[in-house]
Design a protein around this motif. Structure first.
Motif, short mmCIF file in Angstrom:
data_model
loop_
_atom_site.label_atom_id
_atom_site.label_comp_id
_atom_site.label_asym_id
_atom_site.label_seq_id
_atom_site.Cartn_x
_atom_site.Cartn_y
_atom_site.Cartn_z
N GLU A 553 1.45 17.34 13.80
CA GLU A 553 2.69 17.29 14.58
C GLU A 553 2.40 17.27 16.07
O GLU A 553 3.02 16.53 16.83
CB GLU A 553 3.59 18.49 14.23
N ILE A 554 1.46 18.11 16.49
CA ILE A 554 1.07 18.11 17.90
C ILE A 554 0.46 16.77 18.28
O ILE A 554 0.74 16.22 19.36
CB ILE A 554 0.10 19.27 18.19
N LEU A 555 -0.37 16.21 17.40
CA LEU A 555 -0.94 14.89 17.67
C LEU A 555 0.15 13.84 17.82
O LEU A 555 0.11 13.02 18.74
CB LEU A 555 -1.90 14.50 16.54
N ALA A 556 1.12 13.86 16.92
CA ALA A 556 2.19 12.87 16.96
C ALA A 556 2.97 12.96 18.28
O ALA A 556 3.25 11.95 18.93
CB ALA A 556 3.13 13.06 15.77
N ASP A 557 3.34 14.18 18.67
CA ASP A 557 4.08 14.36 19.92
C ASP A 557 3.24 13.92 21.12
O ASP A 557 3.75 13.34 22.08
CB ASP A 557 4.49 15.83 20.09
N LEU A 558 1.94 14.19 21.05
CA LEU A 558 1.05 13.87 22.17
C LEU A 558 0.93 12.37 22.37
O LEU A 558 1.07 11.87 23.50
CB LEU A 558 -0.32 14.49 21.93
N ILE A 559 0.67 11.62 21.30
CA ILE A 559 0.48 10.18 21.48
C ILE A 559 1.78 9.50 21.91
O ILE A 559 1.76 8.53 22.67
CB ILE A 559 -0.12 9.52 20.23
N ARG A 560 2.93 10.02 21.46
CA ARG A 560 4.21 9.47 21.91
C ARG A 560 4.41 9.76 23.41
O ARG A 560 4.82 8.89 24.18
CB ARG A 560 5.36 10.06 21.11
N SER A 561 4.09 10.98 23.81
CA SER A 561 4.25 11.37 25.21
C SER A 561 3.35 10.54 26.12
O SER A 561 3.77 10.11 27.20
CB SER A 561 3.94 12.86 25.36
N LEU A 562 2.11 10.30 25.70
CA LEU A 562 1.18 9.54 26.54
C LEU A 562 1.59 8.08 26.63
O LEU A 562 1.34 7.43 27.65
CB LEU A 562 -0.24 9.67 25.98
N TYR A 563 2.21 7.57 25.59
CA TYR A 563 2.73 6.20 25.65
C TYR A 563 3.88 6.10 26.63
O TYR A 563 3.96 5.17 27.44
CB TYR A 563 3.16 5.76 24.25
N GLU A 564 4.80 7.06 26.57
CA GLU A 564 5.96 7.02 27.45
C GLU A 564 5.63 7.37 28.89
O GLU A 564 6.25 6.85 29.82
CB GLU A 564 7.03 7.99 26.92
N ASN A 565 4.67 8.24 29.07
CA ASN A 565 4.34 8.71 30.42
C ASN A 565 2.82 8.71 30.58
O ASN A 565 2.18 9.76 30.49
CB ASN A 565 4.92 10.11 30.63
#
Length: 817
Positions: A553-565
Motif C-alpha cells: 500500500e505504501i509502495l502504491a501511494d508512493l509511485i502515484r505521488s511521484l508520478y503526480e509530483n
C-alpha cells in the motif's frame, strides 16, 4: 527510563558515507560524543545509531578508532573473543581500540579492605541489575584482558588501573586499556601442503609443495620487474556467459590483470555462451583461461583459489587457500551449503544483509567478509543513447530482474495496477532476467500478459530477450524511476546500475541495498520479516529462514505521488549517479578484495591496484558532488564543483541547464541579481522553454522589484506545468510555484486573491511552510486573527525553527489580548 537509561529502541542509522576519521562509541548509553558514531541498542537520543556491538554492520578495515566504555563486561565469557575479533575486523590496520571495564583485582581488594561491604561489592562486580542489560557477566584483570586482546589480533599500548578513593561515595574501580590492531596479519589461512589436484577441465598445475609457506618479503627469481610475484590466484567461475555471476567474475579478473597484481589463472565452470574474440577485454580474459593459457604459475609463490559459481562446489582445491564468493537472500543457509562453507577458509559475500545469513547459520564471523559488487562507470552513466521504447507515455517506471516471488514482481504489479489506468501518462517497463537460466519456470510472464490484455489496464512493456550491458544502460537512461520491491536480495546489482545511470530508486528497506543507497537518492519501502520456516524447496535450512515483506500500500501511494509530483527526481538521480559511479565502482570493489588478500599474504596488491587502475571523473561526478554539497548547505563547495563540471565538454544540454540554474540560485543567495540575470540568459540560449529557467527568471524579476514582469513570467510556467513538470530538475514543485505566485499577488495588495492561491499550494503539499505563513499574513490583513494564528501554528509545526512565524504570532496574540 530505568536508572537513567532508555528502554526505547535507538532509531539512528549508520551513515552510508562514513566520516573521516571514522570513530565509534560502542554501547554509548548516555555518553553521546560529537565526533563519534554513537551506537547502542536503546536510546532516546535520535543521534544514536541502532546496532548490536557484537555484530557491527560495517565493512572490514573502515574504522579508525573504537571506544568501548563499560560494555565488554556485559557479555558472557564465551562471547568475549568473538566480540573483540569483530571489533578488530572493522578497525583499520593500526586502528585504536580503547576499553574501560571493571578491574576484578581492584574490586576484590576493595571488598577485602572493607571499603565495600558485600552488598556494594556485589553491586559493583555483578552490575546494577536495574534492567535486563544491566548485568555483568565476566570480570577482567590485566593479564586476562591482555590475553583476550592479543588473541583477537591487538597489540597492547597501555593498561592503567584506576583505584579511586571511596571516601566521597562509592564508585566502581576500573581499568583503561589502549590497544592497536596489528597492521599486518601474516598468518595464512589454513592450507593443505599437497599439490593442486586436477580440476574439472583435466588441467594440472605442478608447484613446489613449500609454496604456501613462502614469506612475503622473500626474493623471487621469477618476478623480474612484475608486481605479481608474491601470489598465484586461481579464479574458478563462468566468464563468457550472460549472467551476473559471470559479469562479476569478468570485472574482478580484468582488474587483477590490468593492475598486474598477481599471476591469474581462470578456470571456467560452464560451457561458453559467446566467443571472446573481437572484444579486447574478453580476449584479455581468454589469454588467462587455463584452456588457452600456457604460462606457468609463479614458482614458490602461494596459491589462492577463489570460486564463484552456482551451485557451490564442495570439492576443496588442494594446495591452495580456498575462498568462496557467495550471496544469500533467505536469512539462513541451506544446511548442505553450510556444511560446505564450514570447510572453506574464507567467504566473500556482497552485502551486510547477506553476511547476516551466514552468521545466523552459525558460520564463524571471522570467515565471512563483505566484498561489494560494483558498476563500470564508463558504461553505466547518465550520458549515452536511450533505448527505443515503443510507447507514447511520458513517465516510465522500470523493473529489471527475475520476475519471481523473491524479487517482488507481484507486489509491484499489484501496486501499479491499483493506482494507474490506461488514461494515465505512465508506462511500466519490465526487463526479465534469468528466465532461461537461474529462474527458469518461475517467470511471471503469463501474469504480465494477462494484465496487458485487461481492459483499461495501465501500459506495461515486457522485455525478455537478452540485452548487452550497453543496451541495459540505455534502457536505464530511457526511464525515470527504478522500482524494486524485493523480498530478498544478496546485493541487487540492477539497483546500483540504475543509480549510476541517473535514476532515483525505490527499494525495500532493511535489505541488501541498505549498504549503498542514500536517503537523498532513494525511497525505501517499509518491510517486515516474513518467516519461510526451516526448509526451502524441500531442503533443510541451518536455521529459520526469512524474507522481507514490503508494504504494497505504501509502495502504491508512493509511485502515484511521484508520478503526480516528480519534483526532486532529477536531483536525486544526479546524487545517486555520483554515489554509484564514484563510491561503488568495480575498481573500488577489486581493491577491497585485494586488500583482504593482502592481510592474509602480507602483499601490497591493493595499493598497487589503487595506483594502476584508472578513475573515471567526468561532469556527472563533479555535478553530483555539487548537488551533494548544495543539499548540505555548503554552497562554497557546491559552487566549486558546479563550475568545474562546466569545464568538461559535455553534450548533455539538460545537465548544463541544471548547473547554470544552480549557479543562479547561489548568486541569488548572495544578492547579486545582475549576475543571476546573466547566468539565466546563458541557460535560455540552451532552452528558452525550460521550466526551471523561466521560474528562476520570474524570481529574479521579483527580487529586482519588477513584480508585474515576474507575474507575467511565472504565469507561463503555471500554464504549461503539467506538461513540463517532468523536465524540471531543481526540485521545485507546483506548490512552490503557486506559493511564489501568491507572494506576488499579496505584494500587489490583494490578500483575498493571494489566500486562494496559497490554499491551492497547500492542497498539493500540506507541508509547505511558506504557504502556511503567507496564508496567515493574508488572514491577518483581512482581520481574521484567529485563522492567522492557526496558520502560523501550522507553519511552526512544520518547521520548529521558523522564528519569524513565531514573532508574528506573538505580535498578533499581543494585539488581540
Amino acid at each position: 527510563m530505568s536508572n537513567g537509561f532508555s528502554q526505547k529502541k535507538a532509531v539512528g542509522r549508520m551513515p552510508v558515507i562514513l566520516p573521516d576519521p571514522c570513530k565509534l562509541n560502542l554501547g554509548c548509553g548516555l555518553d553521546i560524543r560529537g565526533d563519534y558514531i554513537n551506537i547502542d541498542l536503546f536510546s532516546d537520543n535520535p543521534l544514536v545509531v541502532y546496532g548490536d556491538v557484537r555484530q557491527l554492520e560495517l565493512q572490514d578495515n573502515t574504522v579508525d578508532e573504537i571506544l568501548a566504555s563499560d560494555i565488554l563486561e556485559h557479555f558472557p565469557h564465551a562471547q568475549t573473543d568473538a566480540i573483540l575479533k569483530e571489533w578488530a575486523r572493522v578497525l583499520k590496520p593500526d586502528g585504536l581500540l580503547e576499553i574501560r571495564c571493571p578491574s576484578l583485582k581492584l574490586q576484590a581488594k576493595a571488598y577485602i579492605r572493607g571499603d565495600w561491604d558485600a552488598d556494594i561489592a556485589s553491586y559493583m562486580i555483578f552490575g546494577g541489575q536495574t534492567n535486563p542489560g544491566n548485568f555483568h557477566c565476566v570480570g577482567f584483570d590485566e593479564i586476562s584482558i591482555q590475553k583476550h586482546l592479543e588473541k583477537a589480533g591487538f597489540k597492547i599500548i597501555s593498561i592503567q588501573e584506576h583505584d579511586y578513593p571511596q571516601d566521597k561515595g562509592f564508585i566502581n574501580l576500573n581499568m583503561s586499556v589502549k590497544a592497536l590492531k596489528i597492521s599486518k596479519d601474516k598468518e595464512n589461512i589454513s592450507s593443505d601442503s599437497n599439490v593442486l589436484s586436477e580440476n574439472s577441465f583435466g588441467l594440472d598445475f605442478s608447484i613446489d609443495d613449500t609454496a604456501n609457506n613462502i614469506k612475503p618479503d622473500e626474493n623471487n627469481n621469477n618476478s623480474d620487474d612484475k608486481t605479481f610475484a608474491d601470489l598465484n590466484i586461481v579464479w574458478e567461475g563462468s566468464q563468457f556467459i550472460w549472467h551476473s555471476l559471470a559479469l562479476i567474475n569478468r570485472e574482478h579478473c580484468l582488474n587483477i590483470i590490468d593492475s598486474n597484481s598477481a599471476h591469474l589463472s581462470i578456470v571456467p565452470y560452464e560451457n561458453d555462451q559467446f566467443q571472446p574474440d573481437g572484444n579486447k577485454n574478453y580476449e584479455k580474459l581468454k589469454s588467462h583461461d587455463v584452456r588457452y593459457d600456457k604460462s606457468q604459475p609463479i614458482d614458490k609463490a602461494p596459491f589462492c583459489w577463489i570460486r564463484h559459481q552456482w551451485p557451490p562446489n564442495p570439492e576443496r582445491p588442494k594446495g591452495a587457500k580456498w575462498i568462496v564468493m557467495q550471496p544469500w537472500e533467505f536469512g539462513a543457509l541451506r544446511k548442505d551449503f553450510k556444511d560446505i562453507f564450514d570447510q572453506v577458509d574464507e567467504i566473500w559475500t556482497p552485502s551486510t544483509y547477506s553476511r547476516k545469513s551466514f552468521l545466523n547459520s552459525g558460520i564463524d564471523s571471522d570467515k565471512v567478509q563483505v566484498i561489494p559488487n560494483g558498476i563500470n562507470p564508463a558504461i553505466f552513466s547518465p550520458a549515452g543513447k536511450k533505448y527505443e521504447l515503443k510507447t507514447n507515455k511520458t513517465f516510465k517506471f522500470l523493473f529489471i530482474g527475475g520476475t519471481t516471488f523473491r524479487k517482488g514482481i507481484d507486489i509491484l504489479l499489484k501496486a501499479y495496477t491499483a493506482k494507474f489506468t490506461a488514461q494515465d501518462d505512465v508506462c511500466l517497463i519490465i526487463k526479465d532476467l534469468g528466465s532461461d537460466s537461474f529462474y527458469k519456470g518461475q517467470s511471471a510472464s503469463s501474469n504480465i500478459k494477462m494484465i496487458q490484455n485487461a481492459p483499461d489496464a495501465p501500459e506495461i512493456i515486457y522485455i525478455d530477450e537478452y540485452l548487452k550491458e550497453e543496451e541495459i544502460a540505455s534502457l536505464y537512461r530511457a526511464c525515470d524511476l527504478f522500482v524494486s520491491p524485493y523480498r530478498g536480495e544478496g546485493f541487487s546489482l540492477p539497483t546500483l546500475e540504475a543509480m549510476a545511470c541517473g535514476l532515483p530508486v525505490v527499494v525495500t528497506k532493511g535489505g541488501a541495498t541498505d549498504d549503498f543507497i542514500r536517503d537523498d537518492c532513494a525511497w525505501m519501502i517499509p518491510a517486515e520479516k516474513r518467516s519461510i520456516g526451516s526448509e526451502i524447496d524441500g531442503l533443510e535450512l541451518a536455521g529459520e529462514g526469512y524474507l522481507l515483506e514490503p508494504d504494497k500500500e505504501i509502495l502504491a501511494d508512493l509511485i502515484r505521488s511521484l508520478y503526480e509530483n516528480p519534483k526532486g527526481l532529477k536531483v536525486m538521480g544526479l546524487i545517486g549517479s555520483w554515489q554509484a559511479r564514484h563510491n561503488f565502482n568495480w575498481k573500488k570493489a577489486t581493491v577491497k578484495l585485494l586488500n583482504r588478500l593482502d592481510l592474509h599474504y602480507g602483499t601490497n596488491m591493493a595499493q598497487n591496484a589503487e595506483e594502476k587502475l584508472p578513475d573515471i571523473i567526468d561532469e556527472y561526478i563533479h555535478a553530483g558532488y555539487g548537488e551533494k554539497y548544495f543539499s548540505e548547505g555548503n554552497f562554497d563547495k557546491a559552487l566549486e564543483y558546479y563550475l568545474s563540471s562546466l569545464d568538461f565538454d559535455s553534450k548533455d544540454v539538460n545537465l548544463k541547464i541544471h548547473v547554470l540554474c544552480r549557479l543562479a540560485e547561489i548568486s541569488a543567495m548572495d544578492g547579486d541579481f545582475e549576475k543571476v540575470k546573466t547566468i539565466l540568459d546563458e541557460a535560455e540560449k540552451l532552452d528558452s522553454s525550460h521550466p526551471d529557467t523561466i521560474f528562476l527568471k520570474a524570481r529574479n524579476l521579483a527580487d529586482r522589484g519588477l513584480e508585474v514582469e515576474a507575474m507575467d513570467t511565472v504565469s507561463g510556467v503555471l500554464d504549461r506545468w503539467m506538461g513540463k513538470r517532468f523536465e524540471s530538475t531543481l526540485g521545485h514543485g507546483l506548490d512552490q510555484i503557486l506559493s511564489f505566485t501568491a507572494d506576488l499577488i499579496l505584494r500587489n495588495g490583494d490578500p483575498e486573491g493571494a489566500k486562494e492561491v496559497y490554499s491551492e499550494a497547500l492542497k498539493y503539499n500540506p507541508e509547505n511552510e511558506d504557504a502556511c505563513f503567507g496564508s496567515a499574513i493574508c488572514f491577518r490583513a483581512m482581520g481574521a486573527e484567529k485563522e492567522a494564528i492557526t496558520m502560523l501554528e501550522w507553519a511552526v509545526r512544520i518547521n520548529p525553527d521558523f522564528e519569524y512565524a513565531k514573532k508574528v504570532m506573538a505580535e498578533i496574540k499581543g494585539e488581540t489580548e
